[in-house]
Write a protein that holds these residues in place. Structure first.
Motif, PDB file in Angstrom:
ATOM      1  N   VAL A  72      -1.154   5.656   4.748  1.00  0.00           N
ATOM      2  CA  VAL A  72      -2.096   4.633   5.198  1.00  0.00           C
ATOM      3  C   VAL A  72      -2.456   4.874   6.658  1.00  0.00           C
ATOM      4  O   VAL A  72      -1.605   5.248   7.461  1.00  0.00           O
ATOM      5  N   HIS A 130      -9.891   8.905   3.389  1.00  0.00           N
ATOM      6  CA  HIS A 130      -9.962   8.994   1.924  1.00  0.00           C
ATOM      7  C   HIS A 130     -10.032  10.452   1.454  1.00  0.00           C
ATOM      8  O   HIS A 130      -9.476  10.795   0.399  1.00  0.00           O
ATOM      9  N   ALA A 150      -5.765  -0.201  -4.226  1.00  0.00           N
ATOM     10  CA  ALA A 150      -5.066   0.212  -3.006  1.00  0.00           C
ATOM     11  C   ALA A 150      -3.746  -0.499  -2.779  1.00  0.00           C
ATOM     12  O   ALA A 150      -2.951  -0.065  -1.938  1.00  0.00           O
ATOM     13  N   HIS A 202      -6.006   0.397   6.227  1.00  0.00           N
ATOM     14  CA  HIS A 202      -5.699  -1.022   6.436  1.00  0.00           C
ATOM     15  C   HIS A 202      -6.290  -1.442   7.775  1.00  0.00           C
ATOM     16  O   HIS A 202      -6.251  -0.685   8.749  1.00  0.00           O
ATOM     17  N   ASN A 218     -10.050  -3.198  -2.047  1.00  0.00           N
ATOM     18  CA  ASN A 218      -9.995  -2.161  -3.072  1.00  0.00           C
ATOM     19  C   ASN A 218      -8.817  -2.469  -3.984  1.00  0.00           C
ATOM     20  O   ASN A 218      -7.657  -2.272  -3.597  1.00  0.00           O
ATOM     21  N   MET A 246       0.803  -1.215   0.000  1.00  0.00           N
ATOM     22  CA  MET A 246       0.000   0.000   0.000  1.00  0.00           C
ATOM     23  C   MET A 246       0.841   1.273   0.000  1.00  0.00           C
ATOM     24  O   MET A 246       0.289   2.369  -0.148  1.00  0.00           O
ATOM     25  N   LEU A 291      -5.157   5.790   2.502  1.00  0.00           N
ATOM     26  CA  LEU A 291      -5.788   4.481   2.437  1.00  0.00           C
ATOM     27  C   LEU A 291      -5.984   3.939   3.850  1.00  0.00           C
ATOM     28  O   LEU A 291      -5.370   4.424   4.799  1.00  0.00           O
ATOM     29  N   ASP A 306      -9.709  -0.586   2.781  1.00  0.00           N
ATOM     30  CA  ASP A 306      -9.078  -0.905   1.500  1.00  0.00           C
ATOM     31  C   ASP A 306      -8.392  -2.268   1.493  1.00  0.00           C
ATOM     32  O   ASP A 306      -8.503  -3.020   0.521  1.00  0.00           O
TER      33      ASP A 306
END
Length: 352
Positions: free
Chosen positions: A142, A168, A226, A175, A223, A79, A173, A202
């Motif tokens: 992230v 977002h 991602a 996790h 996603n 990611m 992103l 994601d």
């Protein structure tokens, strides 16, 4: 082979201490006959994708790995670019209990935030979500959360959705470390996708070992935009199992029916039972909300030492004399009641 331990012996140290659920052992035995193509090109791993999609949606794709640290490191590395960073709670497993693997193996900068209950909020994320475009600062990319958290608390679907929307909006992103996702879903009585796919997560690290598997976790990409290169990263990080059919067969047994839910409900119920049983004992303070299968309590240090000789568990915070008791899928009412009686006995001795 002669058993080298007492099969009746139980512990409250971790749900990892539990053995393998009989239905999982049967799945391994069923997958054992004959030959199957190695390295994931087997019929069990092929079927596994449909199993995960049933829980997390048609876009989900799962990559089995050996353990939870690897699931987190592979996920986060896929990611992030080399100059990017991960925002997490200070108490997050990736920050406190993975031997520096995200940094040492993954080369990932962690930006931690103190939290009172192990849970991030949009406001807490913003304490580290800054410095975009500053070449002197690792770039936040992230947000990583755990559900249930390391402090035994559980994020609701609404809390995760708000966190994902906030992340977002800032180009971040999300996790989710789901080593105990099954316990969180069972505690809230919601589908697992309500805490992941539907909320905007994601990438997911899905845990199997703590809920009855012999070994095995999975990186689940929700996603597709991602994460990059998981096929290659899994091999680079030494997580490509040659006999992957045995990992995949376990997940199929866990997720095809309600085994995951039965196991999680049992562990959670035993956690509640334990908290109730010790909560009325004079001198015992249950310190945190019991929302899944973890119980935290403060006891006198001499009592802790004596109890640990009777049933193993860990001291969580030495300075506070705070301990953690974890219930597993095979913890029984008799186990809980016997331990609560031991707590009452030792506390009585300490007061006399």
């Amino acid at each position: 082979m002669i058993p080298r331990h007492d099969p009746q012996l139980k512990a409250l140290a971790s749900d990892n201490y539990a053995g393998v659920h009989p239905e999982i052992l049967q799945a391994i035995a069923t997958a054992n006959g004959g030959h199957q193509t190695a390295y994931g090109d087997d019929v069990y791993t092929e079927a596994l994708q449909e199993v995960f999609q049933r829980h997390f949606g048609e876009q989900a794709h799962a990559w089995p790995v050996f353990n939870g640290t690897a699931a987190n490191v592979v996920s986060l590395r896929a990611m992030t670019a080399q100059w990017e960073a991960v925002i997490c709670a200070e108490s997050a497993h990736i920050n406190t209990d993975e031997g520096g693997a995200p940094e040492v193996v993954g080369g990932i900068k962690l930006l931690s935030v103190p939290t009172p209950d192990g849970k991030l909020t949009p406001e807490l994320v913003d304490r580290q979500a800054w410095g975009f475009g500053d070449v002197h600062r690792a770039q936040p990319r992230v947000v990583s959360i755990s559900n249930s958290t390391e402090l035994g608390t559980v994020y609701t679907p609404a809390e995760i959705a708000a966190l994902c929307a906030h992340a977002h909006e800032r180009g971040l992103l999300v996790h989710l470390d789901g080593s105990r996702l099954t316990n969180a879903a069972a505690a809230l009585d919601v589908p697992m996708r309500a805490l992941t796919t539907d909320a905007g997560v994601d990438v997911l690290s899905f845990g199997g070992t703590k809920i009855g598997l012999l070994y095995g976790e999975a990186v689940v990409v929700l996603n597709p935009d991602a994460a990059r290169g998981i096929d290659y990263l899994r091999k680079t990080f030494m997580q490509l199992s040659s006999k992957m059919r045995f990992v995949s067969a376990q997940f199929e047994a866990l997720l095809s029916g309600d085994l995951w839910l039965r196991n999680a409900r049992r562990a959670n119920a035993m956690g509640r039972r334990l908290a109730e049983a010790v909560g009325d004992i004079p001198g015992v303070e249950v310190t945190r909300p019991v929302e899944a299968n973890a119980v935290f309590a403060v006891l006198p240090p001499d009592v802790i030492g004596r109890l640990q000789k009777r049933m193993r568990f860990y001291t969580w915070d030495e300075a506070r004399n705070e301990v953690r008791w974890m219930c597993a899928f095979d913890t029984t009412e008799a186990d809980v009641d016997a331990f609560a009686a031991a707590v009452a006995e030792e506390m009585g001795s300490a007061r006399s």
